[in-house]
Scaffold this motif. Structure first.
Motif, short mmCIF file in Angstrom:
data_model
loop_
_atom_site.label_atom_id
_atom_site.label_comp_id
_atom_site.label_asym_id
_atom_site.label_seq_id
_atom_site.Cartn_x
_atom_site.Cartn_y
_atom_site.Cartn_z
N PRO A 137 0.83 -1.21 0.00
CA PRO A 137 0.00 0.00 0.00
C PRO A 137 0.86 1.25 0.00
O PRO A 137 2.03 1.24 0.38
CB PRO A 137 -0.80 -0.13 1.30
CG PRO A 137 0.05 -0.98 2.19
CD PRO A 137 0.76 -1.95 1.27
N LEU A 138 0.25 2.35 -0.42
CA LEU A 138 0.98 3.61 -0.56
C LEU A 138 1.63 4.03 0.75
O LEU A 138 2.75 4.56 0.75
CB LEU A 138 0.03 4.71 -1.06
CG LEU A 138 0.68 6.07 -1.30
CD1 LEU A 138 1.70 5.99 -2.44
CD2 LEU A 138 -0.38 7.12 -1.62
N ALA A 139 0.98 3.80 1.87
CA ALA A 139 1.52 4.23 3.17
C ALA A 139 2.87 3.58 3.48
O ALA A 139 3.66 4.12 4.26
CB ALA A 139 0.53 3.92 4.28
N LYS A 140 3.14 2.43 2.87
CA LYS A 140 4.41 1.75 3.09
C LYS A 140 5.41 2.04 1.97
O LYS A 140 6.50 1.47 1.95
CB LYS A 140 4.19 0.25 3.21
CG LYS A 140 3.41 -0.14 4.46
CD LYS A 140 3.30 -1.64 4.61
CE LYS A 140 2.57 -2.02 5.89
NZ LYS A 140 2.46 -3.49 6.06
N GLN A 141 5.03 2.92 1.05
CA GLN A 141 5.93 3.30 -0.04
C GLN A 141 6.54 4.68 0.15
O GLN A 141 7.68 4.92 -0.23
CB GLN A 141 5.17 3.33 -1.38
CG GLN A 141 4.55 2.03 -1.83
CD GLN A 141 3.82 2.24 -3.13
OE1 GLN A 141 4.37 2.73 -4.10
NE2 GLN A 141 2.54 1.88 -3.16
N SER A 142 5.75 5.59 0.72
CA SER A 142 6.20 6.98 0.76
C SER A 142 5.62 7.69 1.98
O SER A 142 4.47 7.46 2.36
CB SER A 142 5.75 7.71 -0.51
OG SER A 142 6.06 9.09 -0.44
N ALA A 143 6.42 8.58 2.59
CA ALA A 143 5.97 9.41 3.71
C ALA A 143 5.74 10.84 3.26
O ALA A 143 5.47 11.72 4.08
CB ALA A 143 7.00 9.38 4.84
N ALA A 144 5.83 11.10 1.95
CA ALA A 144 5.62 12.44 1.42
C ALA A 144 4.15 12.84 1.58
O ALA A 144 3.27 11.98 1.62
CB ALA A 144 6.01 12.49 -0.06
N PRO A 145 3.86 14.14 1.69
CA PRO A 145 2.46 14.58 1.79
C PRO A 145 1.61 14.08 0.63
O PRO A 145 0.44 13.78 0.80
CB PRO A 145 2.56 16.11 1.78
CG PRO A 145 3.95 16.41 2.22
CD PRO A 145 4.79 15.28 1.72
N SER A 146 2.19 14.02 -0.54
CA SER A 146 1.58 13.41 -1.72
C SER A 146 2.71 13.07 -2.67
O SER A 146 3.84 13.56 -2.52
CB SER A 146 0.58 14.36 -2.39
OG SER A 146 1.26 15.36 -3.13
N LEU A 147 2.43 12.26 -3.65
CA LEU A 147 3.47 11.94 -4.64
C LEU A 147 3.79 13.16 -5.50
O LEU A 147 4.92 13.30 -5.99
CB LEU A 147 3.02 10.77 -5.50
CG LEU A 147 2.80 9.45 -4.75
CD1 LEU A 147 2.35 8.35 -5.70
CD2 LEU A 147 4.07 9.02 -4.01
N ALA A 148 2.82 14.04 -5.69
CA ALA A 148 3.06 15.26 -6.47
C ALA A 148 4.07 16.17 -5.78
O ALA A 148 4.75 16.95 -6.45
CB ALA A 148 1.75 16.00 -6.70
#
Length: 361
Positions: A200-211
């Motif tokens: 899931p996205l939560a385990k891929q990135s801690a950024a506010p959004s991918l943008a």
């Protein structure tokens, strides 16, 4: 170069239509014109039919694998429709509907997934690069094509597609960095469907959004409701126009969802529940756009039937073309490997030809 604030995406994904297909209050961007919205709807319907037919072909053993974009059709249609004929599309393995929307023969598109040939279509015919299975590798290629076009004085724009999982790859970051430094006319379009296979996205990135990831490279970012076809088209239209006018690259993140499994080889029930999927099914991009067009009296019964018939014709051509057996030619193993075959390759080809002749082939 854009200022710090100009690099930041909007706090909420851009939306023009709510989940019932009604225009939002104070839309942040102008609506695309009616003809383009109807074209987007037709592309959505065709894309869904392509997904359904490809799934059936997998079950019949006519395709080895198929990564469905069911539920992501607004992203697929928007990416294709935002480009001019002379622009380039760099797709991933999940972007079959976008490639077909660019005019590529569906049978040729799917030969890659049937396993008959390396790509199946001529990339130059419709300016569509081969569908990339390795994550993010095509993004650097896209930057190279865009930079070359700019050096030649062309107004070409490149749309480089990827998923949320690809934003964790080194090639993604290298591509954004090179594009920003070179001011290459590339639109990086991330279809954030919440999962990198089972991660899931939560385990891929801690950024506010991918943008937000564009900020570190000087690339402006934007977010869009990826199930709102009108908003996707409007945002990508603006990004393409900015790239064409010399403003350089941009990063667009579409918030969408992978309704079906990663591929037919995946068991999505092992990492997500039906309760998670159900709300996204209700946000179907086709239903939303259809509701808007009907409310505006733009989609008549006759027009809807004609669009469905055209989509069915695409599915029929796919089914018939992919149901024909092809006779493999072992000599093709050595074709198109090098412009000038190496001595070793020529030796191997001759050895294989000799072996086949001895076996009476």
């Amino acid at each position: 170069m854009a200022g710090d604030q100009e690099l930041l995406p909007s706090e909420q994904p851009v939306q023009l239509l709510d989940e019932t297909g009604r225009p939002v209050a104070d839309p942040p961007l102008p609506f695309p014109d009616n003809d383009r919205l109807l074209a987007a709807y037709a592309s959505l319907v065709t894309g869904r039919r392509v997904n359904d037919q490809a799934g059936a072909l997998v079950r019949q053993g006519r395709l080895a694998v198929y990564p469905s974009s069911h539920g992501q059709e607004a992203c697929q249609s928007g990416a294709a429709l935002a480009l001019a004929d002379g622009d380039w599309l760099f797709p991933t393995y999940r972007d079959t509907a976008a490639v077909i929307a660019r005019g590529v023969d569906p049978v040729q598109v799917l030969t890659l997934l049937k396993g008959d040939w390396h790509s199946g279509y001529d990339p130059y015919a419709h300016r569509v690069a081969p569908q990339a299975t390795p994550l993010a590798t095509q993004l650097l290629h896209a930057v190279g094509v865009a930079h070359a076009a700019r050096l030649r004085g062309e107004d070409t724009v490149v749309m480089a597609l990827c998923g949320d999982g690809a934003t964790s790859e080194g090639d993604f970051h290298e591509a954004l960095n090179f594009a920003a430094v070179l001011q290459a006319p590339v639109v990086f379009f991330v279809q954030n469907n919440e999962y990198a296979i089972s991660v899931p996205l939560a385990k891929q990135s801690a950024a506010p959004s991918l943008a937000h990831k564009g900020v570190g490279y000087g690339v402006p970012g934007e977010r869009v409701d990826g199930n709102d076809a009108a908003a996707v088209l409007a945002v990508l239209d603006r990004a393409v126009a900015d790239a064409r006018s010399g403003k350089g690259p941009s990063l667009v993140e579409a918030h969408t969802y992978r309704v079906q499994a990663h591929t037919n080889a995946d068991d999505a029930s092992r990492y997500r529940t039906d309760d998670e999927v159900e709300p996204w099914v209700a946000r179907d991009p086709i239903v939303r756009m259809e509701a808007y067009l009907k409310r505006r009296r733009l989609l008549t019964k006759a027009r809807k039937e004609r669009i469905a018939e055209e989509a069915e014709a695409v599915a029929t051509a796919m089914r018939e073309g992919l149901s024909r057996d092809t006779e493999p030619d072992p000599a093709e193993l050595f074709a198109h490997v090098f412009a000038e075959p190496t001595p070793q390759l020529a030796e191997q080809a001759a050895f294989l030809a000799d072996e086949l002749s001895r076996e009476g082939h």
